[in-house]
Design a protein around this motif. Structure first.
Motif, PDB file in Angstrom:
ATOM      1  N   GLY A   1       0.838  -1.201   0.000  1.00 10.50           N
ATOM      2  CA  GLY A   1       0.000   0.000   0.000  1.00 10.50           C
ATOM      3  C   GLY A   1       0.865   1.239   0.000  1.00 10.50           C
ATOM      4  O   GLY A   1       2.081   1.178   0.206  1.00 10.50           O
TER       5      GLY A   1
ATOM      6  N   GLN B   1      -6.265  -2.144   5.772  1.00 13.24           N
ATOM      7  CA  GLN B   1      -6.152  -0.693   5.622  1.00 13.24           C
ATOM      8  C   GLN B   1      -5.146  -0.066   6.597  1.00 13.24           C
ATOM      9  O   GLN B   1      -5.007   1.153   6.631  1.00 13.24           O
ATOM     10  CB  GLN B   1      -7.529  -0.044   5.843  1.00 13.24           C
TER      11      GLN B   1
ATOM     12  N   TYR C   1       0.891  -3.269   4.353  1.00 17.74           N
ATOM     13  CA  TYR C   1      -0.351  -2.944   5.050  1.00 17.74           C
ATOM     14  C   TYR C   1      -1.029  -4.249   5.463  1.00 17.74           C
ATOM     15  O   TYR C   1      -0.935  -5.261   4.761  1.00 17.74           O
ATOM     16  CB  TYR C   1      -1.312  -2.198   4.127  1.00 17.74           C
ATOM     17  N   GLU C   2      -1.697  -4.234   6.588  1.00 14.36           N
ATOM     18  CA  GLU C   2      -2.646  -5.286   6.928  1.00 14.36           C
ATOM     19  C   GLU C   2      -4.033  -4.705   6.680  1.00 14.36           C
ATOM     20  O   GLU C   2      -4.529  -3.892   7.472  1.00 14.36           O
ATOM     21  CB  GLU C   2      -2.482  -5.725   8.388  1.00 14.36           C
TER      22      GLU C   2
ATOM     23  N   PRO D   1      -1.318   0.433   7.989  1.00 15.74           N
ATOM     24  CA  PRO D   1       0.108   0.210   7.708  1.00 15.74           C
ATOM     25  C   PRO D   1       0.791  -0.483   8.882  1.00 15.74           C
ATOM     26  O   PRO D   1       0.472  -0.215  10.052  1.00 15.74           O
ATOM     27  CB  PRO D   1       0.663   1.630   7.509  1.00 15.74           C
TER      28      PRO D   1
ATOM     29  N   ASP E   1       2.582   4.414   1.346  1.00 14.20           N
ATOM     30  CA  ASP E   1       3.013   4.961   2.633  1.00 14.20           C
ATOM     31  C   ASP E   1       3.119   6.474   2.499  1.00 14.20           C
ATOM     32  O   ASP E   1       4.109   7.002   1.995  1.00 14.20           O
ATOM     33  CB  ASP E   1       4.368   4.348   3.021  1.00 14.20           C
TER      34      ASP E   1
END
Length: 590
Positions: free
Chosen positions: A230, A248, A245-246, A250, A232
């Motif tokens: 995702g 939504q 990311y997990e 970070p 950063d």
């Protein structure tokens, strides 16, 4: 590949260190008191073997800040990979190492082939990496970052967040390059992330992220189910914008322990094959259960040739085999040694299980059994409170720790074992068992300070030896506190009474008057009952006894018991150096 020998000169708090690393250990835990240079050893290993182009150095990295004496770090490696052994890399620079760790210019009969990497730093602060050959002459062949990359060494440290982003130097960046063999993968992914982050992630990159998720879960980092690349937004530059990311969230927003384990997972994947791992303060940010799990994974990992870790955690020490624990000791003048427990593994294992925190101190004071240990606990706590009020350093600040000796000859044996690996050790012991005299003599010859009561006296007997009837009665009040009620104490006393009389109260003057007991008989009865029925056998009971003893200092002064208590105090709180006599500080080390 394995590290077989480490030599350090003039680096931070280390003026001189030579450590012959046992080759049959996968996990090596460095322990010892603060400022013993454990962290410095880890840092030195990593500086010499890492793939950095440059180092952030200053004059304070030199021993005592003396830049006239260059820093030299040499790391000798064995069981090198075929890639490293290639002639166009380092194959022409191989030396030999004997069983005892002696280096030779070329491997001889019985020697192992080795490679010694040397990092030299002069006053100009410019690091030079080269290949050292015993008996050779300088300048040695320099070794560039490309060759050092092939050594597969990584460290888990405070910069772990960088490995949770894609960049040219991060573990994720290296992993992406090695998996897809293209220099454009990262740049393309970063551009795509600016345009349409989630939709633009390639199938290959998502697959790789899945591998990272699996490894993170295996190491106990968390229960990740939706790990993905995702954007950063916390990084304002053009590099490293793509991060883990997990769903939504970070990974940089997770707790320190989770991030450290995640960084470890990515670095393990990036350094495929048998790698060398270094972790300073392995417990940092981890709950005890995750720490225990991580250590078990490291001990059984097929991806790690060696793991060098430091710790200040008794929980971590408890998980180790004694032979995998190494004690780092500094002599105060920059001479550092690394000791092993290979000579007494059984005694060491017992201390690791029963008193792991003792290995983190400078000096260790053993109470022979539970009575002595509890008494020592109470005395130290009371004396510490007094010293803090006066602005003096408590025992812990002086590096003193207490330990349960385990009873009988076990205590001097444990003390002798720790004395042999650089600790100052002391034992407070009974003197009523001739069966332990041999162990006491051996401990004394090894340098252990053994404080014993008078001949044929146990703690309880020594205490009551000079007490008046009033003080004996007062002492019985402590027995009542420890034994729940007066009836129980009377039961204990009457069970030990051989005259046929029956005591109905705890007034010693009444015993003398009504039962024609001598004061010596009263003392012997109380000492015998106290020992037989464990009046002072646990830490709380010992604290109660210690408080009573200190409250009656004036009454006890001049007795043999009080003389021994003062010996204990002097050992717990050694005289601090007079102003101007202290060694100059040269290193701050966890």
């Amino acid at each position: 590949m394995k590290i077989r020998r480490l030599d350090i000169k003039n680096y931070r708090g280390i003026r001189d260190l030579s450590w012959i690393v046992p080759e049959d250990h996968q996990l090596l835990m460095l322990v010892g008191p603060g400022d013993s240079t454990k962290s410095t050893i880890i840092d030195a290993l990593y500086l010499a073997l890492s793939e950095r182009y440059s180092l952030s150095l200053s004059d304070t990295d030199f021993y005592l800040g003396n830049v006239d004496e260059p820093i030299t770090i040499r790391v000798t490696l064995i069981e090198l990979s075929a890639e490293v052994m290639k002639h166009n890399v380092l194959g022409m620079e191989m030396g030999g190492i004997k069983e005892d760790g002696t280096l030779t210019h070329d491997p001889g009969d019985g020697d192992k082939t080795c490679l010694t990497i040397q990092l030299s730093i002069d006053a100009d602060l410019e690091p030079i990496w080269s290949v050292y050959r015993e008996g050779g002459t300088e300048p040695f062949t320099q070794i560039g970052v490309g060759a050092r990359k092939k050594l597969s060494v990584f460290k888990v440290d405070e910069r772990i967040d960088g490995h949770l982003r894609w960049s040219r130097t991060s573990a994720l960046g290296k992993l992406t390059e090695s998996e897809h063999d293209t220099s454009g993968t990262l740049a393309a992914a970063t551009r795509a992330s600016r345009a349409a982050v989630t939709k633009a992630i390639s199938a290959e990159l998502q697959t790789l992220t899945g591998e990272v998720q699996t490894r993170m879960n295996q190491l106990g980092s968390g229960n990740f189910k939706a790990l993905r690349p995702g954007l950063d937004t916390s990084v304002p530059s053009s590099s490293g914008l793509l991060a883990l990311y997990e769903d939504q969230v970070p990974l940089m927003n997770y707790g320190l322990g989770t991030r450290r384990l995640a960084g470890l997972a990515t670095q393990q994947l990036a350094h495929s094959g048998k790698s060398i791992l270094m972790i300073d303060e392995v417990e940092y940010g981890l709950e005890p259960h995750r720490l225990v799990f991580l250590l078990s994974k490291l001990k059984g990992s097929g991806d790690i040739a060696q793991a060098f870790i430091t710790t200040h955690s008794p929980v971590a020490i408890e998980q180790m085999k004694a032979t995998d624990v190494f004690v780092v000791r500094s002599d105060g003048a920059g001479g550092v040694q690394v000791h092993s427990f290979s000579g007494s593994p059984n005694s060491a294992q017992a201390v690791l299980r029963s008193n792991p925190s003792a290995l983190l101190a400078r000096r260790v004071f053993f109470g022979e059994g539970r009575t002595e240990y509890g008494l020592l606990l109470g005395l130290m706590e009371a004396w510490d409170r007094e010293r803090v009020v006066l602005g003096d350093t408590p025992a812990v600040g002086l590096g003193t720790a207490l330990a349960d000796g385990g009873g009988g000859s076990t205590a001097p044996v444990r003390a002798r074992m720790l004395q042999g690996v650089g600790y100052e050790t002391y034992v407070l012991m009974d003197n009523d068992d001739r069966g332990v005299d041999k162990a006491v003599r051996q401990a004394g010859r090894a340098g252990v300070t053994v404080i014993r009561w008078s001949l044929e006296k146990a703690t309880e007997a020594e205490l009551v030896e000079s007490l008046s009837s009033d003080l004996l009665t007062d002492l019985l009040d402590i027995a009542v506190q420890n034994r729940v009620d007066e009836r129980t104490v009377l039961h204990d006393l009457n069970n030990k009474l051989t005259s046929g009389a029956v005591l109905i109260d705890l007034d010693v003057d009444t015993w003398v008057a009504d039962h024609e007991m001598t004061i010596e008989e009263c003392r012997a009865l109380i000492a015998s009952a106290a020992s037989e029925y464990s009046w002072f056998k646990n830490p709380d009971q010992g604290r109660n006894l210690a408080a009573w003893v200190l409250d009656h200092e004036l009454d006890l002064d001049g007795s043999e018991f009080w003389a021994k208590i003062m010996e204990v105090k002097a050992a717990m709180y050694p005289q601090e150096p007079a102003e101007g006599d202290a060694e100059p500080e040269s290193d701050v080390d966890g």
